[in-house]
Design a protein around this motif. Structure first.
Motif, PDB file in Angstrom:
ATOM      1  N   ARG A   1       0.837  -1.205   0.000  1.00 20.13           N
ATOM      2  CA  ARG A   1       0.000   0.000   0.000  1.00 20.13           C
ATOM      3  C   ARG A   1       0.874   1.258   0.000  1.00 20.13           C
ATOM      4  N   LEU A   2       1.958   1.236   0.775  1.00 18.74           N
ATOM      5  CA  LEU A   2       2.861   2.384   0.800  1.00 18.74           C
ATOM      6  C   LEU A   2       3.579   2.544  -0.535  1.00 18.74           C
TER       7      LEU A   2
ATOM      8  N   TYR B   1       1.420   4.351  -2.813  1.00 15.83           N
ATOM      9  CA  TYR B   1       1.409   5.760  -2.429  1.00 15.83           C
ATOM     10  C   TYR B   1       2.668   6.463  -2.933  1.00 15.83           C
TER      11      TYR B   1
ATOM     12  N   VAL C   1       4.409   3.804  11.097  1.00 13.02           N
ATOM     13  CA  VAL C   1       3.003   3.853  10.689  1.00 13.02           C
ATOM     14  C   VAL C   1       2.114   3.983  11.915  1.00 13.02           C
TER      15      VAL C   1
ATOM     16  N   VAL D   1      -4.446   6.816   2.320  1.00  8.72           N
ATOM     17  CA  VAL D   1      -3.090   6.853   2.879  1.00  8.72           C
ATOM     18  C   VAL D   1      -2.572   8.279   2.835  1.00  8.72           C
TER      19      VAL D   1
ATOM     20  N   THR E   1      -4.501   5.057   6.957  1.00  6.54           N
ATOM     21  CA  THR E   1      -3.109   4.766   7.275  1.00  6.54           C
ATOM     22  C   THR E   1      -2.279   6.037   7.168  1.00  6.54           C
TER      23      THR E   1
END
Length: 285
Positions: free
Chosen positions: A20-21, A24, A114, A217, A253
């Motif tokens: 997911r990061l 991003y 995080v 995010v 997040t």
């Protein structure tokens, strides 16, 4: 510098989080940069003035990266007159550090932390002495100082008291007047791409930072305190305000890269946990 000991990624949720990061990291610079493809590497070139962007692994790339590939990107950065820098996550692209170092760049390690979905908004003590913490609209009179103060903070890294104070901050604001930096951030604020929070005394920001939401995010970036105003809890209060603002926008997040282990311990007290190591490579000073 010794090689970093990677955070263990034995469970699937952590791998999902890092993916997911990665999405991003690939998405956020595309709002203000031109993208150049170098096979295993992607170079982001900022359009206009502002913080320079960097090269990073192409999203989804799982193969090897050669020194020659790194050298090609560095040659392009020199051709464009931009900083020769690379950013990536050690645990996600473990094979990149060796070719980057072999090309002659110096790698710096930063704890990647995080605040998980569902974690409470950090509790931070309210600053004393008439200082107020707020998120800033495009017409906030303290916005120019909020954008300038991190530059002074990062010029004197660490958490100890430093020499730069309100006089130097006023000079920095004057030096940046007319360069378009405030207008660019105002445009991003209006578009919902950036949020700025600051600890303000009168009409001067003593500490400030930003978060940049993309979907669910957001990354907290550039939290810096005027060196003469350190050790007053301002960074914690600004970080808490940024998290609260992110959550109000539907962000689940929230993450950040701490400057070093000492700074990471401060964020850990706010509920952030270390999940990986962010690496930044640049030419030797």
């Amino acid at each position: 510098m010794p090689r970093v000991t990677s955070v263990k990624l034995g469970d699937r949720p952590e791998r999902v989080l890092l993916d997911r990061l990665e999405r991003y990291y690939d998405a956020v610079p595309r709002h203000g940069a031109r993208v150049e493809d170098f096979g295993p590497l992607t170079l982001f070139v900022r359009e206009g003035q502002g913080w320079p962007f960097y090269a990073r692994p192409a999203r989804g790339w799982s193969g090897a990266v050669s020194v020659a590939a790194v050298d090609r990107v560095r040659a392009r950065q020199r051709e464009l007159g931009i900083t020769e820098s690379f950013e990536w996550v050690a645990e996600t692209t473990p094979g990149l550090r060796a070719p980057v170092e072999d090309s002659g760049l110096v790698v710096h390690e930063h704890p990647l932390m995080v605040l998980d979905p569902g974690a409470p908004v950090p509790a931070a003590d309210a600053p004393s002495g008439g200082i107020r913490v707020r998120t800033m609209g495009p017409d906030d009179p303290a916005l120019a100082s909020a954008l300038a103060v991190p530059h002074l903070a990062f010029a004197e890294p660490g958490t100890d008291l430093g020499s730069a104070g309100v006089t130097e901050l006023a000079e920095a604001v004057r030096a940046r007047a007319g360069d378009g930096s405030v207008e660019r951030v105002v445009t991003r604020i209006d578009a919902g791409l950036t949020s700025v929070a600051a600890a303000v005394e009168g009409s001067t920001a003593l500490c400030a930072g930003q978060h940049q939401p993309v979907g669910s995010v957001s990354e907290i970036v550039g939290v810096g305190t005027l060196p003469t105003a350190r050790r007053r809890g301002l960074a914690a209060a600004v970080t808490a305000a940024l998290v609260a603002d992110a959550r109000s926008r539907g962000v689940e997040t929230v993450f950040l890269s701490a400057g070093d282990d000492d700074v990471a311990r401060l964020y850990a007290r706010l509920g952030f946990r270390r999940v990986a190591t962010a690496l930044i490579a640049e030419a030797a000073a």
